[in-house]
Design a protein around this motif. Sequence first.
Motif, mmCIF file in Angstrom:
data_model
loop_
_atom_site.group_PDB
_atom_site.id
_atom_site.type_symbol
_atom_site.label_atom_id
_atom_site.label_comp_id
_atom_site.label_asym_id
_atom_site.label_seq_id
_atom_site.Cartn_x
_atom_site.Cartn_y
_atom_site.Cartn_z
ATOM 1 N N GLU A 260 -18.454 30.594 -1.640
ATOM 2 C CA GLU A 260 -18.452 31.822 -2.430
ATOM 3 C C GLU A 260 -19.275 31.642 -3.702
ATOM 4 O OE1 GLU A 260 -17.894 35.678 -3.357
ATOM 5 O OE2 GLU A 260 -17.390 34.668 -1.486
ATOM 6 N N ARG A 263 -22.994 31.756 -2.956
ATOM 7 C CA ARG A 263 -23.511 33.080 -2.595
ATOM 8 C C ARG A 263 -24.311 33.717 -3.736
ATOM 9 N NH1 ARG A 263 -22.277 35.993 1.460
ATOM 10 N NH2 ARG A 263 -22.315 37.903 0.229
ATOM 11 N N ARG A 266 -27.914 33.426 -2.849
ATOM 12 C CA ARG A 266 -28.274 33.760 -1.466
ATOM 13 C C ARG A 266 -29.647 34.426 -1.365
ATOM 14 N NH1 ARG A 266 -24.399 37.219 -3.350
ATOM 15 N NH2 ARG A 266 -24.745 39.472 -3.178
ATOM 16 N N LEU A 296 -22.904 33.194 5.753
ATOM 17 C CA LEU A 296 -24.292 32.870 5.442
ATOM 18 C C LEU A 296 -25.269 33.929 5.925
ATOM 19 C CD1 LEU A 296 -24.274 29.067 6.397
ATOM 20 C CD2 LEU A 296 -24.373 30.001 4.088
ATOM 21 N N PHE A 299 -27.974 34.988 3.529
ATOM 22 C CA PHE A 299 -28.843 33.929 3.005
ATOM 23 C C PHE A 299 -30.153 34.010 3.786
ATOM 24 C CE2 PHE A 299 -24.876 32.679 1.330
ATOM 25 C CZ PHE A 299 -25.060 31.693 0.362
ATOM 26 N N CYS A 322 -21.954 35.545 11.253
ATOM 27 C CA CYS A 322 -22.160 35.133 9.864
ATOM 28 C C CYS A 322 -23.273 34.099 9.720
ATOM 29 C CB CYS A 322 -20.862 34.561 9.287
ATOM 30 S SG CYS A 322 -19.510 35.752 9.162
#
Length: 451
Positions: A260, A263, A266, A296, A299, A322
Amino acid sequence: MASLPLLSVPTELLLAVVEAIDDAASLRSFALTCKLARLLAEPVLYRTVLVATGSQASCLAEALQQQQPPTRAELVQVLSLQPTYGSNENVEELTPLIGAMTQLRALSMEIPFANYSYRRSRVINRGWERLMQGYRALFLDAQCGAGLQKLTSLTIHWSGDDSRFWLLTEFKPILTLPALRSLTVSCAVLGDDLAEGLDAFASTTALTHLGLVECFVSQEALTAVLALPRALRSCHLGIMRYHTPPSNNYHEASPEQQLEALRQQRHSLQQLTWFDKDFAYDTDVRRVSTAPGTGLYDFTELHALTLDGASALLFSNLLSECAPPNLDRLRIIRHDEGTVLDHPVGGVGYARIPSIPPPVALHQYLPKLHHLDLIFTPENRWNIEPLLAKPDRRDRVKRLGEDYHARGIRLAIFIAKRGNVIPPYLSGEQVPCEEPAYCAENAWFSVPEMA
Protein backbone atom coordinates in the motif's frame (compact mmCIF):
# COMPACT_ATOMS: atom_id res chain seq x y z
CA MET A 1 59.74 24.90 -18.68
CA ALA A 2 62.65 24.25 -21.08
CA SER A 3 63.80 21.32 -18.95
CA LEU A 4 60.34 19.79 -19.06
CA PRO A 5 59.43 19.46 -22.76
CA LEU A 6 56.25 17.57 -21.87
CA LEU A 7 54.81 20.76 -20.40
CA SER A 8 55.38 22.63 -23.65
CA VAL A 9 52.66 20.72 -25.49
CA PRO A 10 49.09 22.16 -25.61
CA THR A 11 47.18 22.04 -22.35
CA GLU A 12 44.37 19.98 -23.90
CA LEU A 13 46.87 17.26 -24.83
CA LEU A 14 48.41 17.35 -21.36
CA LEU A 15 44.96 16.89 -19.85
CA ALA A 16 44.40 13.85 -22.05
CA VAL A 17 47.73 12.38 -20.94
CA VAL A 18 46.96 12.96 -17.27
CA GLU A 19 43.51 11.39 -17.63
CA ALA A 20 45.10 8.29 -19.17
CA ILE A 21 47.50 7.69 -16.26
CA ASP A 22 46.00 5.08 -13.95
CA ASP A 23 48.97 4.79 -11.57
CA ALA A 24 48.41 7.07 -8.57
CA ALA A 25 52.10 7.11 -7.55
CA SER A 26 53.19 8.29 -10.99
CA LEU A 27 50.49 10.92 -11.01
CA ARG A 28 51.59 12.19 -7.59
CA SER A 29 55.19 12.42 -8.76
CA PHE A 30 54.10 14.41 -11.80
CA ALA A 31 52.01 16.76 -9.61
CA LEU A 32 55.10 17.59 -7.51
CA THR A 33 57.15 18.84 -10.46
CA CYS A 34 55.62 22.31 -10.80
CA LYS A 35 52.49 24.39 -10.29
CA LEU A 36 51.08 23.63 -13.75
CA ALA A 37 51.56 19.90 -13.24
CA ARG A 38 49.79 20.14 -9.89
CA LEU A 39 46.86 22.02 -11.40
CA LEU A 40 46.53 19.34 -14.08
CA ALA A 41 47.09 16.25 -11.93
CA GLU A 42 45.30 16.96 -8.66
CA PRO A 43 41.77 17.05 -10.13
CA VAL A 44 42.39 13.48 -11.32
CA LEU A 45 44.15 12.39 -8.12
CA TYR A 46 41.38 13.60 -5.83
CA ARG A 47 38.39 12.90 -8.10
CA THR A 48 37.79 9.39 -6.70
CA VAL A 49 39.00 8.60 -3.18
CA LEU A 50 38.91 5.30 -1.29
CA VAL A 51 39.66 5.29 2.44
CA ALA A 52 40.27 1.79 3.84
CA THR A 53 42.31 2.58 6.99
CA GLY A 54 42.51 5.21 9.66
CA SER A 55 46.01 6.19 8.55
CA GLN A 56 44.71 6.87 5.04
CA ALA A 57 41.98 9.04 6.57
CA SER A 58 44.56 11.02 8.55
CA CYS A 59 46.78 11.57 5.51
CA LEU A 60 43.84 12.62 3.37
CA ALA A 61 42.58 15.01 6.07
CA GLU A 62 46.01 16.62 6.26
CA ALA A 63 46.18 16.99 2.48
CA LEU A 64 42.69 18.46 2.23
CA GLN A 65 43.46 21.08 4.87
CA GLN A 66 46.09 22.71 2.67
CA GLN A 67 44.14 25.68 1.35
CA GLN A 68 45.92 26.31 -1.93
CA PRO A 69 43.53 27.21 -4.74
CA PRO A 70 41.63 25.33 -5.91
CA THR A 71 41.07 23.70 -2.53
CA ARG A 72 41.58 19.96 -2.74
CA ALA A 73 38.30 19.23 -0.97
CA GLU A 74 36.49 20.82 -3.90
CA LEU A 75 38.13 18.32 -6.27
CA VAL A 76 36.62 15.20 -4.65
CA GLN A 77 33.64 13.83 -6.57
CA VAL A 78 33.49 10.21 -5.35
CA LEU A 79 34.33 9.22 -1.78
CA SER A 80 34.23 5.69 -0.33
CA LEU A 81 34.75 5.31 3.40
CA GLN A 82 35.30 1.57 3.89
CA PRO A 83 37.66 1.19 6.87
CA THR A 84 38.54 -2.39 7.75
CA TYR A 85 38.08 -3.64 11.31
CA GLY A 86 41.22 -3.12 13.36
CA SER A 87 42.47 -0.37 11.03
CA ASN A 88 39.72 2.17 11.58
CA GLU A 89 41.25 4.40 14.27
CA ASN A 90 41.20 8.13 13.42
CA VAL A 91 38.70 7.78 10.56
CA GLU A 92 36.66 10.48 12.29
CA GLU A 93 39.40 13.02 11.47
CA LEU A 94 38.11 13.11 7.91
CA THR A 95 34.45 13.62 8.77
CA PRO A 96 34.48 17.44 9.29
CA LEU A 97 36.07 17.91 5.87
CA ILE A 98 33.38 16.07 3.89
CA GLY A 99 31.13 19.10 4.11
CA ALA A 100 33.75 21.10 2.23
CA MET A 101 33.58 18.68 -0.72
CA THR A 102 31.13 20.86 -2.58
CA GLN A 103 31.51 18.88 -5.83
CA LEU A 104 30.87 15.50 -4.18
CA ARG A 105 28.55 13.37 -6.32
CA ALA A 106 28.77 9.88 -4.78
CA LEU A 107 29.38 8.92 -1.14
CA SER A 108 29.66 5.39 0.23
CA MET A 109 30.04 4.83 3.98
CA GLU A 110 30.63 1.67 6.02
CA ILE A 111 31.12 0.98 9.69
CA PRO A 112 34.04 -1.46 10.13
CA PHE A 113 32.11 -3.72 12.51
CA ALA A 114 28.69 -3.62 10.77
CA ASN A 115 28.48 -7.37 10.15
CA TYR A 116 30.34 -8.56 13.24
CA SER A 117 28.37 -10.37 15.94
CA TYR A 118 30.83 -10.01 18.82
CA ARG A 119 30.11 -7.78 21.80
CA ARG A 120 31.76 -4.41 21.30
CA SER A 121 34.24 -3.10 23.82
CA ARG A 122 34.08 0.37 25.37
CA VAL A 123 36.93 1.47 23.10
CA ILE A 124 34.95 0.44 20.02
CA ASN A 125 31.81 2.14 21.32
CA ARG A 126 33.70 5.40 21.90
CA GLY A 127 35.11 5.27 18.39
CA TRP A 128 31.66 4.56 16.97
CA GLU A 129 30.09 7.47 18.82
CA ARG A 130 32.78 9.95 17.70
CA LEU A 131 32.26 8.86 14.12
CA MET A 132 28.48 9.10 14.36
CA GLN A 133 28.62 12.55 15.93
CA GLY A 134 30.59 13.76 12.94
CA TYR A 135 28.15 12.14 10.52
CA ARG A 136 25.14 13.68 12.30
CA ALA A 137 26.71 17.13 12.05
CA LEU A 138 27.54 16.53 8.38
CA PHE A 139 23.97 15.74 7.36
CA LEU A 140 22.48 18.43 9.61
CA ASP A 141 24.71 21.03 7.93
CA ALA A 142 23.64 19.68 4.55
CA GLN A 143 20.02 20.42 5.44
CA CYS A 144 21.05 23.99 6.25
CA GLY A 145 22.62 24.39 2.82
CA ALA A 146 26.30 23.64 3.46
CA GLY A 147 27.92 20.80 1.54
CA LEU A 148 26.41 17.71 -0.12
CA GLN A 149 24.17 19.91 -2.26
CA LYS A 150 25.31 18.11 -5.43
CA LEU A 151 25.34 14.59 -3.97
CA THR A 152 23.44 12.23 -6.29
CA SER A 153 24.32 8.80 -4.82
CA LEU A 154 24.54 7.76 -1.16
CA THR A 155 25.16 4.26 0.20
CA ILE A 156 25.28 3.63 3.94
CA HIS A 157 26.13 0.32 5.62
CA TRP A 158 26.13 1.10 9.32
CA SER A 159 25.26 -0.52 12.63
CA GLY A 160 24.36 0.84 16.03
CA ASP A 161 26.58 1.29 19.08
CA ASP A 162 25.02 -1.60 21.01
CA SER A 163 23.07 -3.49 18.33
CA ARG A 164 23.12 -4.25 14.63
CA PHE A 165 20.76 -1.34 13.94
CA TRP A 166 21.00 2.43 13.71
CA LEU A 167 18.18 5.00 13.81
CA LEU A 168 17.52 6.77 10.53
CA THR A 169 15.54 9.38 12.49
CA GLU A 170 18.85 10.79 13.80
CA PHE A 171 19.95 11.35 10.18
CA LYS A 172 16.66 12.48 8.69
CA PRO A 173 18.22 15.19 6.43
CA ILE A 174 19.58 12.32 4.30
CA LEU A 175 16.08 11.81 2.91
CA THR A 176 15.71 15.35 1.61
CA LEU A 177 19.11 16.10 0.06
CA PRO A 178 18.23 18.26 -2.95
CA ALA A 179 20.10 16.39 -5.73
CA LEU A 180 20.04 12.86 -4.32
CA ARG A 181 18.83 10.31 -6.88
CA SER A 182 20.04 7.01 -5.40
CA LEU A 183 19.86 6.06 -1.71
CA THR A 184 20.75 2.66 -0.25
CA VAL A 185 20.82 2.03 3.49
CA SER A 186 21.18 -1.15 5.51
CA CYS A 187 20.41 -2.21 9.08
CA ALA A 188 18.44 0.98 9.70
CA VAL A 189 15.38 1.39 11.89
CA LEU A 190 12.64 3.42 10.22
CA GLY A 191 10.27 3.99 13.12
CA ASP A 192 7.07 6.04 13.30
CA ASP A 193 9.01 9.08 14.55
CA LEU A 194 10.82 9.26 11.21
CA ALA A 195 7.60 10.38 9.50
CA GLU A 196 7.34 13.61 11.51
CA GLY A 197 7.78 16.63 9.23
CA LEU A 198 8.38 14.64 6.03
CA ASP A 199 4.94 15.47 4.64
CA ALA A 200 6.27 18.94 3.78
CA PHE A 201 8.64 17.31 1.27
CA ALA A 202 6.14 14.95 -0.36
CA SER A 203 6.61 14.62 -4.14
CA THR A 204 9.56 17.05 -4.11
CA THR A 205 12.76 14.98 -4.00
CA ALA A 206 14.79 13.84 -7.02
CA LEU A 207 15.14 10.28 -5.68
CA THR A 208 14.79 7.62 -8.40
CA HIS A 209 16.27 4.61 -6.55
CA LEU A 210 15.62 3.53 -2.96
CA GLY A 211 17.26 0.48 -1.41
CA LEU A 212 16.36 -0.74 2.07
CA VAL A 213 18.60 -3.69 2.97
CA GLU A 214 17.87 -5.63 6.17
CA CYS A 215 15.93 -2.68 7.57
CA PHE A 216 13.24 -2.60 10.24
CA VAL A 217 10.43 -0.47 8.82
CA SER A 218 7.12 0.67 10.29
CA GLN A 219 4.06 1.32 8.16
CA GLU A 220 3.97 5.03 8.96
CA ALA A 221 7.67 5.52 8.20
CA LEU A 222 7.57 3.59 4.93
CA THR A 223 4.51 5.52 3.79
CA ALA A 224 6.23 8.84 4.53
CA VAL A 225 9.52 7.87 2.86
CA LEU A 226 7.88 6.51 -0.30
CA ALA A 227 5.85 9.71 -0.60
CA LEU A 228 9.01 11.82 -0.98
CA PRO A 229 10.16 11.09 -4.58
CA ARG A 230 8.54 12.80 -7.50
CA ALA A 231 9.07 9.68 -9.61
CA LEU A 232 10.76 6.62 -8.10
CA ARG A 233 12.11 4.28 -10.80
CA SER A 234 13.49 1.35 -8.80
CA CYS A 235 13.01 0.06 -5.27
CA HIS A 236 14.63 -2.69 -3.21
CA LEU A 237 12.37 -3.54 -0.27
CA GLY A 238 14.68 -5.69 1.81
CA ILE A 239 12.80 -5.73 5.08
CA MET A 240 14.72 -7.45 7.89
CA ARG A 241 15.17 -11.19 7.32
CA TYR A 242 18.50 -12.32 8.74
CA HIS A 243 18.86 -10.15 11.84
CA THR A 244 17.18 -10.14 15.25
CA PRO A 245 14.55 -7.40 15.72
CA PRO A 246 16.04 -4.33 17.43
CA SER A 247 13.24 -3.95 19.99
CA ASN A 248 9.71 -5.01 20.77
CA ASN A 249 8.73 -1.32 20.75
CA TYR A 250 8.65 -1.27 16.93
CA HIS A 251 5.82 -2.59 14.78
CA GLU A 252 7.01 -3.78 11.40
CA ALA A 253 4.92 -3.08 8.33
CA SER A 254 3.12 -6.14 7.00
CA PRO A 255 3.50 -7.12 3.32
CA GLU A 256 0.06 -5.64 2.63
CA GLN A 257 1.08 -2.36 4.28
CA GLN A 258 4.35 -2.31 2.33
CA LEU A 259 2.47 -2.73 -0.94
CA GLU A 260 0.00 0.00 0.00
CA ALA A 261 2.89 2.39 0.76
CA LEU A 262 4.54 1.48 -2.53
CA ARG A 263 1.39 2.35 -4.45
CA GLN A 264 2.32 6.02 -4.10
CA GLN A 265 4.94 5.39 -6.80
CA ARG A 266 2.79 3.26 -9.10
CA HIS A 267 2.92 5.94 -11.81
CA SER A 268 6.71 5.65 -12.24
CA LEU A 269 8.11 2.46 -10.65
CA GLN A 270 9.92 0.33 -13.24
CA GLN A 271 11.94 -2.18 -11.19
CA LEU A 272 11.06 -3.78 -7.86
CA THR A 273 12.96 -6.25 -5.67
CA TRP A 274 10.79 -7.68 -2.91
CA PHE A 275 12.15 -9.67 0.04
CA ASP A 276 9.76 -12.00 1.80
CA LYS A 277 10.70 -12.01 5.47
CA ASP A 278 9.32 -15.50 6.15
CA PHE A 279 10.87 -17.37 3.23
CA ALA A 280 10.87 -21.14 3.55
CA TYR A 281 13.23 -23.95 2.58
CA ASP A 282 10.37 -26.30 1.75
CA THR A 283 9.21 -27.22 -1.74
CA ASP A 284 5.97 -25.31 -1.92
CA VAL A 285 4.20 -22.22 -0.64
CA ARG A 286 1.34 -23.05 1.69
CA ARG A 287 0.25 -19.55 2.59
CA VAL A 288 -2.59 -17.76 0.87
CA SER A 289 -2.91 -14.00 0.73
CA THR A 290 -5.51 -11.75 -0.79
CA ALA A 291 -4.22 -8.83 -2.79
CA PRO A 292 -5.61 -5.54 -1.37
CA GLY A 293 -7.42 -3.24 -3.77
CA THR A 294 -6.09 -3.35 -7.31
CA GLY A 295 -2.75 -4.81 -6.23
CA LEU A 296 -0.12 -4.21 -8.91
CA TYR A 297 -2.55 -3.70 -11.76
CA ASP A 298 -2.03 0.07 -11.98
CA PHE A 299 1.78 -0.22 -11.78
CA THR A 300 1.78 0.32 -15.52
CA GLU A 301 5.52 1.16 -15.76
CA LEU A 302 6.69 -1.92 -13.84
CA HIS A 303 8.66 -4.14 -16.23
CA ALA A 304 11.07 -6.04 -13.91
CA LEU A 305 10.13 -7.80 -10.66
CA THR A 306 12.38 -9.89 -8.40
CA LEU A 307 10.81 -11.99 -5.65
CA ASP A 308 13.40 -13.08 -3.10
CA GLY A 309 11.55 -15.69 -1.06
CA ALA A 310 8.09 -17.16 -1.35
CA SER A 311 5.86 -14.11 -1.20
CA ALA A 312 2.24 -15.23 -1.01
CA LEU A 313 1.04 -11.64 -1.44
CA LEU A 314 3.00 -11.02 -4.63
CA PHE A 315 2.09 -14.39 -6.12
CA SER A 316 -1.54 -13.54 -5.42
CA ASN A 317 -1.06 -10.42 -7.51
CA LEU A 318 0.76 -12.14 -10.36
CA LEU A 319 -1.84 -14.87 -10.82
CA SER A 320 -4.92 -12.69 -10.81
CA GLU A 321 -6.44 -9.60 -12.40
CA CYS A 322 -4.17 -7.61 -10.02
CA ALA A 323 -1.04 -8.46 -12.05
CA PRO A 324 1.10 -5.63 -13.48
CA PRO A 325 0.04 -5.40 -17.15
CA ASN A 326 3.43 -4.60 -18.70
CA LEU A 327 5.79 -6.85 -16.75
CA ASP A 328 8.57 -8.15 -19.02
CA ARG A 329 10.92 -10.01 -16.61
CA LEU A 330 10.10 -12.01 -13.48
CA ARG A 331 12.89 -13.34 -11.25
CA ILE A 332 12.07 -15.80 -8.45
CA ILE A 333 14.77 -16.56 -5.88
CA ARG A 334 14.21 -19.74 -3.88
CA HIS A 335 16.33 -20.74 -0.90
CA ASP A 336 16.38 -24.49 -1.46
CA GLU A 337 17.99 -27.12 -3.66
CA GLY A 338 15.41 -27.13 -6.43
CA THR A 339 13.22 -29.99 -5.21
CA VAL A 340 10.20 -27.93 -6.23
CA LEU A 341 11.13 -28.95 -9.78
CA ASP A 342 10.00 -32.49 -8.94
CA HIS A 343 6.36 -31.36 -9.03
CA PRO A 344 4.57 -32.41 -12.22
CA VAL A 345 3.51 -29.58 -14.48
CA GLY A 346 -0.10 -28.71 -13.71
CA GLY A 347 -0.10 -31.05 -10.72
CA VAL A 348 -0.58 -30.54 -6.99
CA GLY A 349 2.44 -28.26 -6.81
CA TYR A 350 0.52 -25.59 -8.72
CA ALA A 351 -2.55 -25.62 -6.51
CA ARG A 352 -3.54 -22.40 -4.78
CA ILE A 353 -0.41 -20.23 -4.46
CA PRO A 354 2.39 -22.05 -6.31
CA SER A 355 6.09 -21.59 -5.75
CA ILE A 356 6.66 -21.62 -9.51
CA PRO A 357 3.80 -20.15 -11.53
CA PRO A 358 2.41 -22.48 -14.22
CA PRO A 359 2.90 -21.34 -17.83
CA VAL A 360 -0.81 -21.02 -18.51
CA ALA A 361 -1.35 -18.65 -15.57
CA LEU A 362 1.60 -16.40 -16.40
CA HIS A 363 0.50 -16.26 -20.03
CA GLN A 364 -3.03 -15.36 -19.00
CA TYR A 365 -2.29 -12.64 -16.45
CA LEU A 366 1.08 -11.32 -17.68
CA PRO A 367 0.65 -10.92 -21.44
CA LYS A 368 3.89 -8.89 -21.83
CA LEU A 369 6.11 -11.33 -19.90
CA HIS A 370 9.07 -12.62 -21.94
CA HIS A 371 11.60 -13.73 -19.31
CA LEU A 372 11.20 -16.02 -16.28
CA ASP A 373 14.36 -16.59 -14.22
CA LEU A 374 14.44 -19.13 -11.40
CA ILE A 375 17.38 -18.78 -9.01
CA PHE A 376 18.07 -21.50 -6.45
CA THR A 377 20.33 -20.73 -3.50
CA PRO A 378 20.81 -23.97 -1.53
CA GLU A 379 21.05 -23.66 2.24
CA ASN A 380 24.12 -25.86 1.95
CA ARG A 381 26.11 -24.05 -0.73
CA TRP A 382 28.03 -27.24 -1.57
CA ASN A 383 24.92 -29.31 -2.16
CA ILE A 384 23.84 -28.55 -5.73
CA GLU A 385 23.90 -32.13 -7.02
CA PRO A 386 20.15 -32.77 -6.48
CA LEU A 387 19.21 -29.90 -8.79
CA LEU A 388 21.00 -31.27 -11.84
CA ALA A 389 21.48 -34.99 -11.27
CA LYS A 390 18.01 -36.53 -11.60
CA PRO A 391 17.10 -37.45 -15.19
CA ASP A 392 13.36 -37.33 -14.47
CA ARG A 393 13.74 -33.80 -13.12
CA ARG A 394 15.61 -32.75 -16.23
CA ASP A 395 12.85 -34.17 -18.44
CA ARG A 396 10.19 -32.40 -16.40
CA VAL A 397 12.00 -29.07 -16.56
CA LYS A 398 12.52 -29.51 -20.30
CA ARG A 399 8.77 -29.97 -20.79
CA LEU A 400 8.13 -27.00 -18.55
CA GLY A 401 10.54 -24.87 -20.57
CA GLU A 402 8.88 -25.93 -23.82
CA ASP A 403 5.48 -25.03 -22.40
CA TYR A 404 6.70 -21.56 -21.40
CA HIS A 405 8.40 -21.12 -24.77
CA ALA A 406 5.16 -21.92 -26.59
CA ARG A 407 3.61 -18.98 -24.76
CA GLY A 408 6.45 -16.60 -25.56
CA ILE A 409 8.21 -16.89 -22.17
CA ARG A 410 11.92 -17.75 -21.97
CA LEU A 411 12.70 -19.94 -18.94
CA ALA A 412 16.19 -19.83 -17.42
CA ILE A 413 17.41 -21.52 -14.23
CA PHE A 414 20.40 -20.38 -12.19
CA ILE A 415 22.25 -21.58 -9.12
CA ALA A 416 23.53 -18.85 -6.81
CA LYS A 417 26.84 -19.48 -5.10
CA ARG A 418 26.39 -18.51 -1.49
CA GLY A 419 29.26 -17.31 0.64
CA ASN A 420 29.48 -17.33 4.40
CA VAL A 421 28.10 -13.82 4.89
CA ILE A 422 24.61 -12.38 5.03
CA PRO A 423 23.29 -9.04 3.73
CA PRO A 424 24.33 -6.31 3.75
CA TYR A 425 27.34 -7.30 1.68
CA LEU A 426 30.25 -5.07 2.64
CA SER A 427 33.39 -4.30 0.66
CA GLY A 428 35.53 -7.37 0.16
CA GLU A 429 32.75 -9.82 1.01
CA GLN A 430 31.63 -12.54 -1.37
CA VAL A 431 28.37 -11.59 -3.08
CA PRO A 432 26.22 -14.50 -4.33
CA CYS A 433 27.14 -15.26 -7.92
CA GLU A 434 24.50 -16.68 -10.24
CA GLU A 435 25.67 -19.55 -12.47
CA PRO A 436 23.45 -20.59 -15.42
CA ALA A 437 22.10 -24.13 -15.10
CA TYR A 438 19.35 -24.34 -17.69
CA CYS A 439 18.04 -22.32 -20.59
CA ALA A 440 15.04 -23.34 -22.64
CA GLU A 441 16.89 -22.61 -25.90
CA ASN A 442 20.15 -24.39 -25.00
CA ALA A 443 19.09 -27.24 -22.67
CA TRP A 444 21.22 -27.92 -19.59
CA PHE A 445 24.54 -26.27 -18.96
CA SER A 446 27.39 -28.05 -17.22
CA VAL A 447 27.30 -28.23 -13.43
CA PRO A 448 28.76 -24.98 -12.01
CA GLU A 449 31.80 -25.26 -9.79
CA MET A 450 30.92 -24.21 -6.26
CA ALA A 451 34.41 -23.77 -4.87
